[in-house]
Motif scaffolding. Structure first.
Motif, PDB file in Angstrom:
ATOM      1  N   GLY A  68      -3.986  15.011  -2.209  1.00  0.00           N
ATOM      2  CA  GLY A  68      -5.014  14.656  -1.239  1.00  0.00           C
ATOM      3  C   GLY A  68      -5.339  15.799  -0.299  1.00  0.00           C
ATOM      4  N   ARG A  69      -4.314  16.532   0.116  1.00  0.00           N
ATOM      5  CA  ARG A  69      -4.559  17.686   0.995  1.00  0.00           C
ATOM      6  C   ARG A  69      -5.319  18.775   0.245  1.00  0.00           C
ATOM      7  N   GLN A  70      -5.016  18.949  -1.051  1.00  0.00           N
ATOM      8  CA  GLN A  70      -5.772  19.899  -1.872  1.00  0.00           C
ATOM      9  C   GLN A  70      -7.256  19.561  -1.867  1.00  0.00           C
ATOM     10  N   ALA A  71      -7.552  18.263  -1.806  1.00  0.00           N
ATOM     11  CA  ALA A  71      -8.948  17.806  -1.857  1.00  0.00           C
ATOM     12  C   ALA A  71      -9.603  17.801  -0.478  1.00  0.00           C
ATOM     13  N   GLY A  72      -8.877  18.256   0.552  1.00  0.00           N
ATOM     14  CA  GLY A  72      -9.487  18.406   1.871  1.00  0.00           C
ATOM     15  C   GLY A  72      -9.184  17.317   2.862  1.00  0.00           C
ATOM     16  N   MET A  73      -8.280  16.394   2.533  1.00  0.00           N
ATOM     17  CA  MET A  73      -7.912  15.335   3.461  1.00  0.00           C
ATOM     18  C   MET A  73      -6.655  15.725   4.231  1.00  0.00           C
ATOM     19  N   ASP A  74      -6.538  15.233   5.480  1.00  0.00           N
ATOM     20  CA  ASP A  74      -5.309  15.493   6.222  1.00  0.00           C
ATOM     21  C   ASP A  74      -4.397  14.271   6.159  1.00  0.00           C
ATOM     22  N   ASP A  75      -3.163  14.432   6.640  1.00  0.00           N
ATOM     23  CA  ASP A  75      -2.180  13.359   6.521  1.00  0.00           C
ATOM     24  C   ASP A  75      -2.606  12.111   7.281  1.00  0.00           C
ATOM     25  N   ALA A  76      -3.253  12.294   8.425  1.00  0.00           N
ATOM     26  CA  ALA A  76      -3.677  11.136   9.216  1.00  0.00           C
ATOM     27  C   ALA A  76      -4.692  10.298   8.451  1.00  0.00           C
ATOM     28  N   ALA A  77      -5.642  10.974   7.828  1.00  0.00           N
ATOM     29  CA  ALA A  77      -6.659  10.255   7.058  1.00  0.00           C
ATOM     30  C   ALA A  77      -6.032   9.572   5.846  1.00  0.00           C
ATOM     31  N   LEU A  78      -5.114  10.268   5.178  1.00  0.00           N
ATOM     32  CA  LEU A  78      -4.455   9.693   4.014  1.00  0.00           C
ATOM     33  C   LEU A  78      -3.623   8.473   4.405  1.00  0.00           C
ATOM     34  N   ASP A  79      -2.862   8.593   5.484  1.00  0.00           N
ATOM     35  CA  ASP A  79      -2.015   7.478   5.905  1.00  0.00           C
ATOM     36  C   ASP A  79      -2.850   6.249   6.265  1.00  0.00           C
ATOM     37  N   ALA A  88       0.826  -1.195   0.000  1.00  0.00           N
ATOM     38  CA  ALA A  88       0.000   0.000   0.000  1.00  0.00           C
ATOM     39  C   ALA A  88       0.862   1.247   0.000  1.00  0.00           C
ATOM     40  N   PHE A  89       0.230   2.331  -0.326  1.00  0.00           N
ATOM     41  CA  PHE A  89       0.832   3.645  -0.529  1.00  0.00           C
ATOM     42  C   PHE A  89       1.758   4.061   0.600  1.00  0.00           C
ATOM     43  N   GLY A  90       1.379   3.849   1.831  1.00  0.00           N
ATOM     44  CA  GLY A  90       2.111   4.408   2.954  1.00  0.00           C
ATOM     45  C   GLY A  90       3.469   3.795   3.194  1.00  0.00           C
ATOM     46  N   THR A  91       3.766   2.639   2.653  1.00  0.00           N
ATOM     47  CA  THR A  91       5.042   1.994   2.951  1.00  0.00           C
ATOM     48  C   THR A  91       6.213   2.800   2.424  1.00  0.00           C
ATOM     49  N   ALA A  92       6.060   3.458   1.298  1.00  0.00           N
ATOM     50  CA  ALA A  92       7.151   4.247   0.743  1.00  0.00           C
ATOM     51  C   ALA A  92       7.370   5.527   1.530  1.00  0.00           C
ATOM     52  N   ALA A  93       6.349   5.957   2.241  1.00  0.00           N
ATOM     53  CA  ALA A  93       6.474   7.188   3.009  1.00  0.00           C
ATOM     54  C   ALA A  93       7.217   6.957   4.314  1.00  0.00           C
ATOM     55  N   THR A  94       7.290   5.706   4.760  1.00  0.00           N
ATOM     56  CA  THR A  94       7.966   5.411   6.022  1.00  0.00           C
ATOM     57  C   THR A  94       9.270   4.699   5.729  1.00  0.00           C
ATOM     58  N   GLY A 122       0.304   4.135 -10.301  1.00  0.00           N
ATOM     59  CA  GLY A 122      -1.102   4.170 -10.684  1.00  0.00           C
ATOM     60  C   GLY A 122      -2.009   3.596  -9.622  1.00  0.00           C
ATOM     61  N   LEU A 123      -1.547   2.538  -8.962  1.00  0.00           N
ATOM     62  CA  LEU A 123      -2.322   1.952  -7.867  1.00  0.00           C
ATOM     63  C   LEU A 123      -2.418   2.924  -6.707  1.00  0.00           C
ATOM     64  N   TRP A 124      -1.306   3.529  -6.333  1.00  0.00           N
ATOM     65  CA  TRP A 124      -1.319   4.489  -5.232  1.00  0.00           C
ATOM     66  C   TRP A 124      -2.232   5.669  -5.544  1.00  0.00           C
ATOM     67  N   ALA A 125      -2.179   6.162  -6.794  1.00  0.00           N
ATOM     68  CA  ALA A 125      -3.033   7.285  -7.179  1.00  0.00           C
ATOM     69  C   ALA A 125      -4.508   6.930  -7.041  1.00  0.00           C
ATOM     70  N   ALA A 126      -4.871   5.728  -7.467  1.00  0.00           N
ATOM     71  CA  ALA A 126      -6.264   5.291  -7.348  1.00  0.00           C
ATOM     72  C   ALA A 126      -6.689   5.179  -5.892  1.00  0.00           C
ATOM     73  N   MET A 127      -5.796   4.664  -5.051  1.00  0.00           N
ATOM     74  CA  MET A 127      -6.117   4.550  -3.626  1.00  0.00           C
ATOM     75  C   MET A 127      -6.319   5.925  -3.009  1.00  0.00           C
ATOM     76  N   MET A 128      -5.453   6.872  -3.360  1.00  0.00           N
ATOM     77  CA  MET A 128      -5.595   8.228  -2.835  1.00  0.00           C
ATOM     78  C   MET A 128      -6.899   8.862  -3.305  1.00  0.00           C
ATOM     79  N   ALA A 129      -7.230   8.684  -4.591  1.00  0.00           N
ATOM     80  CA  ALA A 129      -8.473   9.258  -5.112  1.00  0.00           C
ATOM     81  C   ALA A 129      -9.683   8.688  -4.394  1.00  0.00           C
ATOM     82  N   ARG A 130      -9.657   7.390  -4.115  1.00  0.00           N
ATOM     83  CA  ARG A 130     -10.771   6.763  -3.421  1.00  0.00           C
ATOM     84  C   ARG A 130     -10.856   7.161  -1.955  1.00  0.00           C
TER      85      ARG A 130
END
Length: 214
Positions: free
Chosen positions: A147-158, A18-24, A101-109
């Motif tokens: 994601g933040r532009q769309a109104g989500m915060d980092d906690a919700a995104l993570d 999932a998306f968050g693994t690259a961030a940590t 592309g997978l990460w982008a779709a997850m973020m959009a959802r």
């Protein structure tokens, strides 16, 4: 874009996690989903009235340049002329060529159904910017910025983007859909069940008008 390796890429995509693994830690392995938990249900993302006389389905990838061109040259006109007027229901089905592309779709959802297509607009409009880096951690930060532009915060995104069960369910759904519909590249467009390759708005308009007037 063409699916050169067919479904052989799917195991690799799933293994990216999932998306968050690259961030940590990029070498970290996401925790496996528990066997007791039911698999997430992947809903189609749609615009327009359910009873519209014409159903248009696009298979597209957020990292596909041809899909970005289709979005730039077709979608606004399609929405104004047909979706907003009740003539077309539009469904977007994600294709995953790579982990970006997978990460982008997850973020959009993560933004929910109401914000999904607004986020999709940003992803396609800025594709050359957010997807340009060869460093996965940079791409993660680029997607989180959207994601933040769309109104989500980092906690919700993570929380959303570290959902390995969701990542696997998205891949499984993608595999089933493209196999069922015989999709071999993107964008692929279906109009009332008939498959078409990439096309201009004028060509799509002719097909839709033919369905409406037939």
């Amino acid at each position: 874009m063409t699916m050169k390796n067919g479904f052989a890429t799917l195991a690799l995509i799933a293994a990216f996690g999932a998306f968050g693994t690259a961030a940590t830690a990029q070498t970290a392995t996401p925790a496996p989903a528990t066997t007791e938990a039911p698999a997430p249900v992947i809903a189609d993302m749609t615009m327009g009235q359910k009873d519209a006389p014409v159903q248009v389905i696009e298979y597209g990838s957020y990292t596909c340049p041809h899909c970005a061109d289709f979005h730039a040259n077709v979608m606004d006109k399609l929405k104004a002329d047909y979706i907003d007027t009740g003539k077309v229901q539009f469904t977007f089905r994600e294709v995953y060529f790579d982990r970006y592309g997978l990460w982008a779709a997850m973020m959009a959802r993560c933004g929910g159904e109401m914000r999904y297509f607004g986020i999709a607009d940003i992803l396609y409009d800025t594709q050359r910017d957010w997807a340009a880096s060869s460093d996965p951690a940079v791409v993660v930060q680029n997607l989180k910025k959207i994601g933040r532009q769309a109104g989500m915060d980092d906690a919700a995104l993570d929380q959303c983007m570290q959902d390995g069960a969701m990542a696997q369910a998205l891949v499984d759904t993608y595999e089933a859909n493209v196999k069922k519909d015989g999709v071999e590249g993107t964008p692929t467009i279906f109009v009332n069940g008939t498959k078409h390759s990439n096309m201009s708005y004028d060509d799509l308009k002719k097909i839709i008008d033919g369905e409406l007037n037939g």
